[in-house]
Write a protein that holds these residues in place. Structure first.
Motif, PDB file in Angstrom:
ATOM      1  N   LEU A  74      -7.574  11.596  -8.040  1.00  0.00           N
ATOM      2  CA  LEU A  74      -6.505  12.366  -8.419  1.00  0.00           C
ATOM      3  C   LEU A  74      -5.234  11.566  -7.764  1.00  0.00           C
ATOM      4  CD1 LEU A  74      -6.822  16.120  -7.770  1.00  0.00           C
ATOM      5  CD2 LEU A  74      -6.445  14.823 -10.014  1.00  0.00           C
ATOM      6  N   TYR A  75      -5.561  10.722  -6.600  1.00  0.00           N
ATOM      7  CA  TYR A  75      -4.782   9.971  -5.843  1.00  0.00           C
ATOM      8  C   TYR A  75      -4.977   8.450  -5.720  1.00  0.00           C
ATOM      9  CZ  TYR A  75      -4.140  14.552  -3.644  1.00  0.00           C
ATOM     10  OH  TYR A  75      -3.893  15.746  -3.624  1.00  0.00           O
ATOM     11  N   PHE A  76      -6.130   8.147  -6.114  1.00  0.00           N
ATOM     12  CA  PHE A  76      -6.455   6.492  -6.297  1.00  0.00           C
ATOM     13  C   PHE A  76      -7.383   6.352  -7.494  1.00  0.00           C
ATOM     14  CE2 PHE A  76      -6.286   8.201  -1.759  1.00  0.00           C
ATOM     15  CZ  PHE A  76      -5.158   7.263  -1.254  1.00  0.00           C
ATOM     16  N   SER A  77      -6.975   5.205  -8.084  1.00  0.00           N
ATOM     17  CA  SER A  77      -7.810   4.824  -9.103  1.00  0.00           C
ATOM     18  C   SER A  77      -9.222   4.124  -8.860  1.00  0.00           C
ATOM     19  CB  SER A  77      -6.911   3.910 -10.137  1.00  0.00           C
ATOM     20  OG  SER A  77      -6.726   2.751  -9.437  1.00  0.00           O
ATOM     21  N   SER A  78      -9.199   3.686  -7.768  1.00  0.00           N
ATOM     22  CA  SER A  78     -10.461   3.005  -7.400  1.00  0.00           C
ATOM     23  C   SER A  78     -10.311   2.762  -5.814  1.00  0.00           C
ATOM     24  CB  SER A  78     -10.409   1.562  -8.062  1.00  0.00           C
ATOM     25  OG  SER A  78      -9.355   0.763  -7.600  1.00  0.00           O
ATOM     26  N   LYS A  79     -11.352   1.968  -5.239  1.00  0.00           N
ATOM     27  CA  LYS A  79     -11.339   1.859  -3.730  1.00  0.00           C
ATOM     28  C   LYS A  79     -10.403   0.812  -3.647  1.00  0.00           C
ATOM     29  CE  LYS A  79     -14.977  -0.173  -2.037  1.00  0.00           C
ATOM     30  NZ  LYS A  79     -16.454  -0.482  -1.533  1.00  0.00           N
ATOM     31  N   GLU A  80     -10.381  -0.258  -4.478  1.00  0.00           N
ATOM     32  CA  GLU A  80      -9.308  -1.415  -4.430  1.00  0.00           C
ATOM     33  C   GLU A  80      -7.946  -0.722  -4.183  1.00  0.00           C
ATOM     34  OE1 GLU A  80     -11.893  -1.510  -6.480  1.00  0.00           O
ATOM     35  OE2 GLU A  80     -13.015  -2.817  -5.412  1.00  0.00           O
ATOM     36  N   ASP A  81      -7.663   0.396  -5.065  1.00  0.00           N
ATOM     37  CA  ASP A  81      -6.357   0.933  -4.994  1.00  0.00           C
ATOM     38  C   ASP A  81      -6.215   1.522  -3.538  1.00  0.00           C
ATOM     39  OD1 ASP A  81      -3.799   2.070  -6.262  1.00  0.00           O
ATOM     40  OD2 ASP A  81      -5.022   3.767  -6.877  1.00  0.00           O
ATOM     41  N   LEU A  82      -6.993   2.137  -3.167  1.00  0.00           N
ATOM     42  CA  LEU A  82      -6.963   2.956  -1.869  1.00  0.00           C
ATOM     43  C   LEU A  82      -6.696   1.712  -0.789  1.00  0.00           C
ATOM     44  CD1 LEU A  82      -9.167   5.702  -0.255  1.00  0.00           C
ATOM     45  CD2 LEU A  82      -8.920   3.476   0.932  1.00  0.00           C
ATOM     46  N   VAL A  83      -7.439   0.567  -0.816  1.00  0.00           N
ATOM     47  CA  VAL A  83      -7.033  -0.408   0.140  1.00  0.00           C
ATOM     48  C   VAL A  83      -5.775  -0.861   0.165  1.00  0.00           C
ATOM     49  CG1 VAL A  83      -7.628  -2.746   0.876  1.00  0.00           C
ATOM     50  CG2 VAL A  83      -9.483  -1.238   0.112  1.00  0.00           C
ATOM     51  N   ALA A  84      -5.162  -1.060  -1.337  1.00  0.00           N
ATOM     52  CA  ALA A  84      -3.738  -1.486  -1.307  1.00  0.00           C
ATOM     53  C   ALA A  84      -2.847  -0.419  -0.768  1.00  0.00           C
ATOM     54  CB  ALA A  84      -3.655  -1.369  -2.842  1.00  0.00           C
ATOM     55  N   ALA A  85      -3.301   0.973  -0.832  1.00  0.00           N
ATOM     56  CA  ALA A  85      -2.433   1.862  -0.103  1.00  0.00           C
ATOM     57  C   ALA A  85      -2.384   1.697   1.329  1.00  0.00           C
ATOM     58  CB  ALA A  85      -2.929   3.294  -0.563  1.00  0.00           C
ATOM     59  N   LEU A  86      -3.659   1.506   1.955  1.00  0.00           N
ATOM     60  CA  LEU A  86      -3.719   1.212   3.468  1.00  0.00           C
ATOM     61  C   LEU A  86      -2.794   0.172   3.827  1.00  0.00           C
ATOM     62  CD1 LEU A  86      -7.472   2.214   4.108  1.00  0.00           C
ATOM     63  CD2 LEU A  86      -5.477   3.525   4.839  1.00  0.00           C
ATOM     64  N   ARG A  87      -2.737  -0.901   2.872  1.00  0.00           N
ATOM     65  CA  ARG A  87      -2.131  -2.079   3.412  1.00  0.00           C
ATOM     66  C   ARG A  87      -0.642  -1.779   3.369  1.00  0.00           C
ATOM     67  NH1 ARG A  87      -5.161  -4.887  -0.403  1.00  0.00           N
ATOM     68  NH2 ARG A  87      -3.671  -5.336  -1.802  1.00  0.00           N
ATOM     69  N   GLU A  88      -0.180  -1.087   2.441  1.00  0.00           N
ATOM     70  CA  GLU A  88       1.291  -0.638   2.121  1.00  0.00           C
ATOM     71  C   GLU A  88       1.695   0.300   3.430  1.00  0.00           C
ATOM     72  OE1 GLU A  88       4.280   1.871  -0.922  1.00  0.00           O
ATOM     73  OE2 GLU A  88       2.070   1.218  -1.544  1.00  0.00           O
ATOM     74  N   ARG A  89       0.688   1.185   3.808  1.00  0.00           N
ATOM     75  CA  ARG A  89       1.092   2.222   5.011  1.00  0.00           C
ATOM     76  C   ARG A  89       1.204   1.319   6.352  1.00  0.00           C
ATOM     77  NH1 ARG A  89      -2.291   7.611   6.682  1.00  0.00           N
ATOM     78  NH2 ARG A  89      -3.840   5.876   7.407  1.00  0.00           N
ATOM     79  N   PHE A  90       0.408   0.243   6.375  1.00  0.00           N
ATOM     80  CA  PHE A  90       0.469  -0.442   7.533  1.00  0.00           C
ATOM     81  C   PHE A  90       1.768  -1.208   7.588  1.00  0.00           C
ATOM     82  CE2 PHE A  90      -0.039  -4.161  10.085  1.00  0.00           C
ATOM     83  CZ  PHE A  90      -0.869  -3.763  11.148  1.00  0.00           C
ATOM     84  N   VAL A  91       2.101  -1.901   6.529  1.00  0.00           N
ATOM     85  CA  VAL A  91       3.654  -2.285   6.642  1.00  0.00           C
ATOM     86  C   VAL A  91       4.573  -1.598   6.935  1.00  0.00           C
ATOM     87  CG1 VAL A  91       4.805  -4.067   5.027  1.00  0.00           C
ATOM     88  CG2 VAL A  91       2.438  -4.400   5.164  1.00  0.00           C
TER      89      VAL A  91
END
Length: 205
Positions: free
Chosen positions: A62-79
């Motif tokens: 519901l929130y992420f299309s894939s593990k790669e999408d989740l990693v991108a979200a973590l990068r965005e949150r870090f920045v």
């Protein structure tokens, strides 16, 4: 008695039976971050993430299309967290004192990296995202460019290209923190003071 029971039932009915979407999403991100730090991105499975976050696998999607999408979200949150921390530090510096504001940028930037370097290394280095795209879109560089332009307009600093200068300073800070982590020298204040002196000398007219 019946009236009291009915009132209690109405109160219970008003309580949400599920967590707000932003809370659930954050819990998934937190669970994934802990697993990535412990195991790495590659070996970590979505099943492990959902088990740790105590959600169904369908909820993950519901929130992420894939593990790669989740990693991108973590990068965005870090920045986003990095930028917020730096902006707060700059805002506490005297208005118009551009040297002090750059020092605040350096000190907050060094501290932000040192405090969360394990997650940073996993999602930015181990996972190997598209580094060129990240540099082009990097809000850290955008914010620093704006700070440099203000100092230049005030006649405090001199350089030809604010964006290029921001990239050089940002990458210099990044590399210096990586070196400090590698050598075990975690005195962020000392490192930030040295970087501040170096950067201000570089910018001096």
């Amino acid at each position: 008695m019946i009236a009291n029971t009915s009132a209690t039932m109405r109160k219970k009915a008003l309580k949400p039976r599920t967590k707000p979407a932003e809370v659930r999403r954050d819990e998934i991100l937190q669970a994934a971050a802990a697993l990535f730090i412990a195991k790495g991105v590659g070996p970590t499975t979505i099943d492990e993430i959902t088990t740790s976050a105590e959600v169904a696998k369908g909820t993950f999607y519901l929130y992420f299309s894939s593990k790669e999408d989740l990693v991108a979200a973590l990068r965005e949150r870090f920045v986003e967290g990095f930028c917020a921390r730096v902006r707060t530090a700059i805002d506490t510096s005297p208005e118009g004192d551009w040297n002090a504001r750059l020092r605040s940028w350096v000190h907050a930037g060094v501290a932000a990296y040192l405090d969360d370097y394990k997650l940073h290394d996993v999602v930015f280095h181990d996972y190997r995202p598209d580094q060129r795209r990240m540099k082009g879109d990097n809000p850290v560089v955008v914010d620093l460019s704006a700070l440099l332009e203000c100092g230049s307009d005030a006649g405090i600093w001199s350089f030809e290209d604010p964006r290029l200068t921001a990239i050089v300073l940002f990458q210099g800070l990044h590399g210096a923190v990586d070196e400090a982590i590698e050598t075990g020298n975690r005195d962020g204040n000392e490192l930030a003071a040295k970087l501040s002196a170096l950067f201000l000398k570089m910018l001096r007219p």
